[in-house]
Design a protein around this motif. Structure first.
Motif, PDB file in Angstrom:
ATOM      1  N   MET A   1       0.841  -1.181   0.000  1.00 37.70           N
ATOM      2  CA  MET A   1       0.000   0.000   0.000  1.00 37.70           C
ATOM      3  C   MET A   1       0.887   1.245   0.000  1.00 37.70           C
ATOM      4  SD  MET A   1      -3.125  -1.023   0.208  1.00 37.70           S
ATOM      5  CE  MET A   1      -3.712  -2.672   0.244  1.00 37.70           C
ATOM      6  N   LYS A   2       0.534   2.179  -0.814  1.00 38.49           N
ATOM      7  CA  LYS A   2       1.274   3.439  -0.910  1.00 38.49           C
ATOM      8  C   LYS A   2       0.384   4.569  -0.409  1.00 38.49           C
ATOM      9  CE  LYS A   2       4.624   6.025  -2.913  1.00 38.49           C
ATOM     10  NZ  LYS A   2       5.209   6.765  -1.844  1.00 38.49           N
ATOM     11  N   SER A   3       0.899   5.343   0.516  1.00 42.01           N
ATOM     12  CA  SER A   3       0.146   6.446   1.094  1.00 42.01           C
ATOM     13  C   SER A   3       0.218   7.684   0.212  1.00 42.01           C
ATOM     14  CB  SER A   3       0.705   6.793   2.479  1.00 42.01           C
ATOM     15  OG  SER A   3       0.043   7.920   2.997  1.00 42.01           O
ATOM     16  N   THR A   4      -0.799   8.501   0.344  1.00 44.35           N
ATOM     17  CA  THR A   4      -0.813   9.800  -0.339  1.00 44.35           C
ATOM     18  C   THR A   4      -0.124  10.873   0.500  1.00 44.35           C
ATOM     19  OG1 THR A   4      -2.988  10.256   0.593  1.00 44.35           O
ATOM     20  CG2 THR A   4      -2.935   9.277  -1.601  1.00 44.35           C
ATOM     21  N   LEU A   5       0.225  10.537   1.733  1.00 39.55           N
ATOM     22  CA  LEU A   5       0.896  11.495   2.625  1.00 39.55           C
ATOM     23  C   LEU A   5       2.409  11.422   2.460  1.00 39.55           C
ATOM     24  CD1 LEU A   5      -1.025  10.980   6.006  1.00 39.55           C
ATOM     25  CD2 LEU A   5      -1.276  12.880   4.404  1.00 39.55           C
ATOM     26  N   PRO A   6       3.096  12.552   2.624  1.00 43.69           N
ATOM     27  CA  PRO A   6       4.567  12.527   2.648  1.00 43.69           C
ATOM     28  C   PRO A   6       5.059  11.679   3.831  1.00 43.69           C
ATOM     29  CG  PRO A   6       3.726  14.792   2.551  1.00 43.69           C
ATOM     30  CD  PRO A   6       2.558  13.898   2.765  1.00 43.69           C
ATOM     31  N   ASN A   7       6.262  11.166   3.740  1.00 47.26           N
ATOM     32  CA  ASN A   7       6.794  10.236   4.741  1.00 47.26           C
ATOM     33  C   ASN A   7       6.757  10.770   6.173  1.00 47.26           C
ATOM     34  OD1 ASN A   7       7.223   8.184   2.939  1.00 47.26           O
ATOM     35  ND2 ASN A   7       9.355   8.760   2.529  1.00 47.26           N
ATOM     36  N   GLU A   8       7.168  12.025   6.369  1.00 50.86           N
ATOM     37  CA  GLU A   8       7.185  12.596   7.730  1.00 50.86           C
ATOM     38  C   GLU A   8       5.772  12.689   8.290  1.00 50.86           C
ATOM     39  OE1 GLU A   8       8.692  13.845  11.251  1.00 50.86           O
ATOM     40  OE2 GLU A   8       9.870  13.169   9.549  1.00 50.86           O
ATOM     41  N   ALA A   9       4.826  13.134   7.486  1.00 53.51           N
ATOM     42  CA  ALA A   9       3.430  13.212   7.919  1.00 53.51           C
ATOM     43  C   ALA A   9       2.882  11.818   8.191  1.00 53.51           C
ATOM     44  CB  ALA A   9       2.581  13.909   6.859  1.00 53.51           C
ATOM     45  N   LEU A  10       3.253  10.880   7.342  1.00 58.62           N
ATOM     46  CA  LEU A  10       2.788   9.503   7.509  1.00 58.62           C
ATOM     47  C   LEU A  10       3.273   8.904   8.826  1.00 58.62           C
ATOM     48  CD1 LEU A  10       1.193   7.230   6.184  1.00 58.62           C
ATOM     49  CD2 LEU A  10       3.338   6.476   5.113  1.00 58.62           C
ATOM     50  N   ARG A  11       4.500   9.196   9.195  1.00 62.57           N
ATOM     51  CA  ARG A  11       5.031   8.686  10.467  1.00 62.57           C
ATOM     52  C   ARG A  11       4.246   9.275  11.641  1.00 62.57           C
ATOM     53  NH1 ARG A  11      10.348  10.625  11.371  1.00 62.57           N
ATOM     54  NH2 ARG A  11      10.291  10.774   9.706  1.00 62.57           N
ATOM     55  N   THR A  12       3.990  10.573  11.608  1.00 59.75           N
ATOM     56  CA  THR A  12       3.229  11.233  12.671  1.00 59.75           C
ATOM     57  C   THR A  12       1.820  10.651  12.772  1.00 59.75           C
ATOM     58  OG1 THR A  12       4.468  13.290  12.396  1.00 59.75           O
ATOM     59  CG2 THR A  12       2.312  13.467  13.452  1.00 59.75           C
ATOM     60  N   VAL A  13       1.158  10.535  11.644  1.00 52.64           N
ATOM     61  CA  VAL A  13      -0.204  10.018  11.611  1.00 52.64           C
ATOM     62  C   VAL A  13      -0.227   8.541  12.023  1.00 52.64           C
ATOM     63  CG1 VAL A  13      -2.169   9.518  10.097  1.00 52.64           C
ATOM     64  CG2 VAL A  13      -0.998  11.718   9.946  1.00 52.64           C
ATOM     65  N   GLY A  14       0.732   7.779  11.531  1.00 55.25           N
ATOM     66  CA  GLY A  14       0.801   6.352  11.865  1.00 55.25           C
ATOM     67  C   GLY A  14       0.958   6.114  13.354  1.00 55.25           C
ATOM     68  N   GLU A  15       1.844   6.881  13.983  1.00 54.34           N
ATOM     69  CA  GLU A  15       2.032   6.742  15.434  1.00 54.34           C
ATOM     70  C   GLU A  15       0.761   7.117  16.192  1.00 54.34           C
ATOM     71  OE1 GLU A  15       5.468   9.124  16.354  1.00 54.34           O
ATOM     72  OE2 GLU A  15       6.829   7.732  15.327  1.00 54.34           O
ATOM     73  N   ALA A  16       0.101   8.164  15.753  1.00 55.65           N
ATOM     74  CA  ALA A  16      -1.130   8.605  16.417  1.00 55.65           C
ATOM     75  C   ALA A  16      -2.236   7.560  16.272  1.00 55.65           C
ATOM     76  CB  ALA A  16      -1.584   9.944  15.858  1.00 55.65           C
ATOM     77  N   LEU A  17      -2.404   7.051  15.066  1.00 53.05           N
ATOM     78  CA  LEU A  17      -3.456   6.062  14.843  1.00 53.05           C
ATOM     79  C   LEU A  17      -3.171   4.772  15.596  1.00 53.05           C
ATOM     80  CD1 LEU A  17      -4.086   6.638  11.031  1.00 53.05           C
ATOM     81  CD2 LEU A  17      -5.700   7.120  12.904  1.00 53.05           C
ATOM     82  N   GLN A  18      -1.931   4.306  15.573  1.00 54.59           N
ATOM     83  CA  GLN A  18      -1.589   3.069  16.281  1.00 54.59           C
ATOM     84  C   GLN A  18      -1.776   3.238  17.787  1.00 54.59           C
ATOM     85  OE1 GLN A  18      -1.016  -0.054  15.220  1.00 54.59           O
ATOM     86  NE2 GLN A  18      -0.897  -0.651  17.371  1.00 54.59           N
TER      87      GLN A  18
END
Length: 153
Positions: free
Chosen positions: A1-18
């Protein structure tokens, strides 16, 4: 799966969601444990109120996990992950007098709300879609928190 978010934003969002996923799974388990063990004159009303928290937590668990999946982040709801990462304190073993049950739920909800607010602030600048999930979640949890606080006046 490829995200539409930039990597730094994806890391922030991923940590929050997890983090939220783990907290919500544990909150639903804590509420069910109390639901099964609450005793006292307010048993029925608290018993039913706990089911409302379980329903909310489980609904948002799915919303949070599916948002993570949509962004290409594999959600991790395994019991070992929940045990290691939850912001919710353990529930005492055995029967729980109604006043103690309410205090335990107030504390559990307060912990999850505090973390949800931190996560909302972190994701807001990088992903308003995920921020919206946290806004809705926080509103629902704060309503439950208020209602449990009112139980012990």
């Amino acid at each position: 799966m490829k995200s539409t978010l930039p990597n730094e934003a994806l890391r922030t969002v991923g940590e929050a969601l997890q983090g939220s996923l783990v907290d919500l799974i544990d909150l639903s388990l804590v509420a069910k444990q109390i639901h099964w063990n609450v005793v006292g004159p307010r048993f029925r009303s608290i018993h039913l109120q706990l089911d409302e928290v379980v329903d909310t937590a489980r609904s948002y668990t799915d919303t949070v996990a599916e948002r993570a999946s949509a962004l290409g982040i594999p959600p991790d709801g395994r019991s070992a992950t929940v045990f290691q990462g939850s912001a919710v304190s353990p529930v005492p073993e055995g029967w729980l007098p109604d006043s103690d049950a309410v205090r335990t739920m107030v504390a559990a909800l307060a912990s999850v709300i505090a973390k949800a607010r931190e996560r909302m602030a972190a994701v807001g600048p990088v992903d308003p879609v995920t921020e919206d999930i946290f806004i809705q979640l926080t509103g629902e949890l704060e309503k439950a928190h208020w209602m449990f606080q009112a139980e012990n006046g």
